[in-house]
Scaffold this active site. Sequence first.
Site, PDB file in Angstrom:
ATOM      1  CG  ASP A 215      -1.964   1.022   1.246  1.00  0.00           C
ATOM      2  OD1 ASP A 215      -2.891   0.870   0.441  1.00  0.00           O
ATOM      3  OD2 ASP A 215      -1.903   1.982   2.044  1.00  0.00           O
ATOM      4  CD  GLU A 274      -2.001   2.389  -3.659  1.00  0.00           C
ATOM      5  OE1 GLU A 274      -3.052   2.952  -3.938  1.00  0.00           O
ATOM      6  OE2 GLU A 274      -1.541   2.372  -2.496  1.00  0.00           O
TER       7      GLU A 274
HETATM    8  C1  NOJ Z   1      -4.406   2.957  -0.924  1.00  0.00           C
HETATM    9  C2  NOJ Z   1      -5.552   2.007  -0.774  1.00  0.00           C
HETATM   10  O1  NOJ Z   1      -5.813   1.401  -2.012  1.00  0.00           O
HETATM   11  C3  NOJ Z   1      -6.712   2.808  -0.261  1.00  0.00           C
HETATM   12  O2  NOJ Z   1      -7.900   2.053  -0.245  1.00  0.00           O
HETATM   13  C4  NOJ Z   1      -6.392   3.331   1.111  1.00  0.00           C
HETATM   14  O3  NOJ Z   1      -7.432   4.178   1.540  1.00  0.00           O
HETATM   15  C5  NOJ Z   1      -5.093   4.138   1.101  1.00  0.00           C
HETATM   16  N1  NOJ Z   1      -4.054   3.486   0.376  1.00  0.00           N
HETATM   17  C6  NOJ Z   1      -4.593   4.355   2.503  1.00  0.00           C
HETATM   18  O4  NOJ Z   1      -4.143   3.149   3.053  1.00  0.00           O
END
Ligand code: NOJ
Length: 590
Positions: A215, A274
């Site tokens: 993440d 990500e």
């Molecule tokens: C990216 C995640 O995909 C999202 O759902 C989340 O709110 C944020 N990161 C914070 O963790």
Amino acid sequence: MTVAEGEARASVVEGAPWWRQAAVYQIYPRSFADANGDGLGDLPGVTSRADYLERLGIDAVWLSPFYPSELADGGYDVADYRDVDPRLGTLADFDAMLDALHSRGIRVVVDIVPNHSSDRHVWFQEALAAGRGSAARERYIFRDGTGTDGAEPPSDWQSVFGGPAWERVADGQWYLHSFAVEQPDLNWSNPEVRADFVRTLRFWSDRGVDGFRIDVAHMLTKDLSEPLPSAAELELIPRDGDHPLLDRDDVHEVYAEWRAVFDSYDPPRTAVAEAWVDKARVPLYARPESLGQAFNFDLLEADFDAAQFRAVVQENLELAAASGSSSTWVLSNHDVVRHASRYGLPHPARTADGHPAQKHGSEWLLSGGTSPVLDREAGERRARAATLFVLALPGSSYLYQGEELGLHEVAEIPDAERQDPTFFRSRGAEIGRDGCRVPLPWEPSAETAFGFGSGGSHLPQPEWFGRSAVSVEEGDPDSTLSLYRRALELRHALQTAESLEWVETGRADVLRFRRPNGWEVVTNFGGSPFPLDRADAVVASVPLVEGALPADATVWFGPVALRVGAGRRPDRRSGLVPRLDGLVRDGLAS
Ligand code: NOJ
């Protein structure tokens, strides 16, 4: 039980690791299937649907967070990185789920959320109790405030979800939270934090997990030397590896350490980043020395448009090649309006640099789904065409639960039932992401929350969900579910080396490409039929009409001399290698 290399369903081209061209299905566990009837999806729910996942034909499952959480951000606020939320099950349930998936040849990737924990995490509770200057506070980012009595935050930074990025605690200090108040940022300069995440990666790897989705991988390390820049100054600082908050070069020291952990397992554990960073810096995350693969989100921003799709594909194949990784393709996930709905709405206005001026679909969501008018049929038809296009591209396809049913975004959620912090922190100016997180319909009856579970559904399901229920679509050879199953099955048979060659079509609104083994794909993004020069289609997103590809449609042609059954393993029960010619016959449109 683990999945041995070569035995999995993965579309393995000989000698290539499984993840390079996998179809990965994202499960948002609280909204997939509810086995204990409390209205929240759970891990036994996933296990109970293992046959469905096998039949779908995916290679791996990516589970969004299932850890203990107060659900301030849909589980991305983790209170314990090495446990299961009791509402979702136990570690024993996790192991049972892993076995059920592995025994079906499906690998499992779990979400790791390292930028921030939950404020319920024992570390944050200790930090609050221990007070200023303590070692416990050093695990997070605490600062004294500015202004009289430190009553003003250390800087004017805004959180990603809206509102200030600093929150004051009882003794007057402030802590940084890049997202919700309940998500304090961890301090990645602290070796204890680093060591603890290594422990977490080992914990899940030892249990047999195959990989990790990281993440906001670009946000962990920070340079918070004083004086802190203002929000306006931050905007002007180049994102070249030395920005105080984003995409810093030193984050790769963390991932080099993680890589050593991943590679200490056999087979090595995988990771996908990500990372919302400048294109040129994506390969830093995707390199084999770093996380190994990175998400490409460009199709989330692209219209259903031939020129945009071609440019995205070309650029990302080049970037993947530059990193030594494979490309990734994403049309939907838990953070965006589902692609069936995006493609049924007018194209969004764009800024000078080509990005949508607003998140695509936000105006429609704000109107409760009434304006502009959603063309449901066109949206679903284009979504099917786009999916078939993407599933044939070199690299990995990440699919989001429910897209295989052609599900639309749910725009009609009453404000009182919303959950997304985006909605609350923006004071309703942004609706947020609840509409793609509504629990899946498995059966047509609303009595059982459409088969989700006996205890209702934690987000309200609309009446139209029944028409897209799994049991309804399973019985319909023309449904989107049937199309996904056929395409994913064929994808295994057709998979080949990671490249493509564009074939000129003479039309700007029609794309055609050929994979090295002769697998050919034609997508008509335009409004008029495109006459085809081949009659041996193996699957199409809509029936072909008189040898032509209709508007908003995709067709696949197999290699001319395809070896029947090549690249496919015997069916577990019958022991037979499924015959491609059978699939072709069953799947062929008129
Ligand atoms: C990216 C995640 O995909 C999202 O759902 C989340 O709110 C944020 N990161 C914070 O963790």
